[in-house]
Motif scaffolding. Structure first.
Motif, PDB file in Angstrom:
ATOM      1  N   THR A  62       0.785  -1.233   0.000  1.00  0.00           N
ATOM      2  CA  THR A  62       0.000   0.000   0.000  1.00  0.00           C
ATOM      3  C   THR A  62       0.818   1.285   0.000  1.00  0.00           C
ATOM      4  O   THR A  62       0.250   2.364  -0.113  1.00  0.00           O
ATOM      5  CB  THR A  62      -0.945   0.027   1.229  1.00  0.00           C
ATOM      6  OG1 THR A  62      -0.150  -0.104   2.403  1.00  0.00           O
ATOM      7  CG2 THR A  62      -1.948  -1.108   1.163  1.00  0.00           C
ATOM      8  N   GLU A  63       2.139   1.200   0.162  1.00  0.00           N
ATOM      9  CA  GLU A  63       2.942   2.418   0.226  1.00  0.00           C
ATOM     10  C   GLU A  63       4.405   2.136  -0.110  1.00  0.00           C
ATOM     11  O   GLU A  63       4.825   0.992  -0.193  1.00  0.00           O
ATOM     12  CB  GLU A  63       2.857   3.050   1.622  1.00  0.00           C
ATOM     13  CG  GLU A  63       3.526   2.212   2.704  1.00  0.00           C
ATOM     14  CD  GLU A  63       3.513   2.869   4.068  1.00  0.00           C
ATOM     15  OE1 GLU A  63       3.472   4.108   4.144  1.00  0.00           O
ATOM     16  OE2 GLU A  63       3.562   2.134   5.059  1.00  0.00           O
ATOM     17  N   GLU A  64       5.147   3.233  -0.296  1.00  0.00           N
ATOM     18  CA  GLU A  64       6.597   3.159  -0.464  1.00  0.00           C
ATOM     19  C   GLU A  64       7.254   3.991   0.625  1.00  0.00           C
ATOM     20  O   GLU A  64       6.774   5.070   0.954  1.00  0.00           O
ATOM     21  CB  GLU A  64       7.020   3.732  -1.819  1.00  0.00           C
ATOM     22  CG  GLU A  64       6.774   2.822  -2.974  1.00  0.00           C
ATOM     23  CD  GLU A  64       7.348   3.381  -4.270  1.00  0.00           C
ATOM     24  OE1 GLU A  64       7.077   2.771  -5.299  1.00  0.00           O
ATOM     25  OE2 GLU A  64       8.036   4.415  -4.246  1.00  0.00           O
ATOM     26  N   VAL A  65       8.336   3.472   1.180  1.00  0.00           N
ATOM     27  CA  VAL A  65       9.075   4.188   2.210  1.00  0.00           C
ATOM     28  C   VAL A  65      10.511   4.348   1.721  1.00  0.00           C
ATOM     29  O   VAL A  65      11.138   3.374   1.307  1.00  0.00           O
ATOM     30  CB  VAL A  65       9.049   3.414   3.556  1.00  0.00           C
ATOM     31  CG1 VAL A  65       9.897   4.118   4.597  1.00  0.00           C
ATOM     32  CG2 VAL A  65       7.620   3.222   4.041  1.00  0.00           C
ATOM     33  N   GLU A  66      11.028   5.576   1.756  1.00  0.00           N
ATOM     34  CA  GLU A  66      12.395   5.843   1.329  1.00  0.00           C
ATOM     35  C   GLU A  66      13.258   6.189   2.521  1.00  0.00           C
ATOM     36  O   GLU A  66      12.809   6.869   3.447  1.00  0.00           O
ATOM     37  CB  GLU A  66      12.427   6.993   0.316  1.00  0.00           C
ATOM     38  CG  GLU A  66      11.772   6.631  -1.000  1.00  0.00           C
ATOM     39  CD  GLU A  66      11.903   7.722  -2.040  1.00  0.00           C
ATOM     40  OE1 GLU A  66      12.117   8.903  -1.665  1.00  0.00           O
ATOM     41  OE2 GLU A  66      11.783   7.402  -3.224  1.00  0.00           O
ATOM     42  N   SER A  67      14.506   5.727   2.490  1.00  0.00           N
ATOM     43  CA  SER A  67      15.459   6.056   3.549  1.00  0.00           C
ATOM     44  C   SER A  67      16.845   6.184   2.930  1.00  0.00           C
ATOM     45  O   SER A  67      17.163   5.517   1.954  1.00  0.00           O
ATOM     46  CB  SER A  67      15.444   4.988   4.646  1.00  0.00           C
ATOM     47  OG  SER A  67      15.728   3.711   4.118  1.00  0.00           O
ATOM     48  N   ILE A  68      17.650   7.068   3.513  1.00  0.00           N
ATOM     49  CA  ILE A  68      19.002   7.338   3.019  1.00  0.00           C
ATOM     50  C   ILE A  68      20.010   6.707   3.982  1.00  0.00           C
ATOM     51  O   ILE A  68      19.863   6.813   5.199  1.00  0.00           O
ATOM     52  CB  ILE A  68      19.256   8.857   2.942  1.00  0.00           C
ATOM     53  CG1 ILE A  68      18.248   9.526   2.024  1.00  0.00           C
ATOM     54  CG2 ILE A  68      20.690   9.152   2.552  1.00  0.00           C
ATOM     55  CD1 ILE A  68      18.640   9.591   0.590  1.00  0.00           C
ATOM     56  N   HIS A  69      21.043   6.057   3.411  1.00  0.00           N
ATOM     57  CA  HIS A  69      22.039   5.354   4.221  1.00  0.00           C
ATOM     58  C   HIS A  69      23.423   5.505   3.603  1.00  0.00           C
ATOM     59  O   HIS A  69      23.563   5.803   2.425  1.00  0.00           O
ATOM     60  CB  HIS A  69      21.720   3.854   4.267  1.00  0.00           C
ATOM     61  CG  HIS A  69      20.373   3.549   4.802  1.00  0.00           C
ATOM     62  ND1 HIS A  69      20.117   3.406   6.135  1.00  0.00           N
ATOM     63  CD2 HIS A  69      19.182   3.372   4.178  1.00  0.00           C
ATOM     64  CE1 HIS A  69      18.840   3.139   6.319  1.00  0.00           C
ATOM     65  NE2 HIS A  69      18.244   3.115   5.147  1.00  0.00           N
TER      66      HIS A  69
END
Length: 134
Positions: A62-69
């Motif tokens: 149902t969604e997309e989650v973005e994260s920076i690493h």
């Protein structure tokens, strides 16, 4: 035999593809059963100070989650999803497609195939142009 040593080799291949300027993209796929999480995409992003980070896009039903690493952090995150629920990691470079797989007996394997992409990712090309990698 555990898949972890083979996954560590796969991670080294990811690092080498970035250092060599051949990285195109990386994704986790093939989940065990019907899961809420569908796949994870690993992309390069260029920072203002001419360093790079990794953008992980985790796609759920149902969604997309973005994260920076950092690179090492992103590889640790990816590793935490192997067998929970992903069975396959695909690294696309301009030299090879490298597939990491885990089987039901918990054994890992790496398969190389001819490259799908002729060009590195646009960010990778920009990093080469700016001399961040060779």
């Amino acid at each position: 035999m555990s898949y972890e040593p083979i996954f560590a080799l796969f991670c080294e291949r990811v690092k080498e593809s970035i250092q060599d300027g051949t990285f195109a993209k990386l994704t986790l796929a093939k989940t065990m059963g019907d899961t809420e999480i569908k796949n994870i995409y690993f992309r390069l992003v260029l920072n203002e100070d001419d360093t790079f980070s990794i953008l992980l896009t985790t796609r759920y039903k149902t969604e997309e989650v973005e994260s920076i690493h950092t690179l090492d952090e992103a590889l640790l995150v990816l590793g935490s999803y192997i067998k929970k629920p992903f069975l396959t990691a695909l690294l696309f470079t301009t030299e090879h497609d490298v597939t990491f797989k885990v089987n039901k007996k918990n054994a890992g394997s790496i398969i190389e195939q001819p490259p799908t992409f002729k060009n590195a990712s646009p960010v990778m090309l920009e990093m080469i142009e700016k001399g961040i990698v060779k």
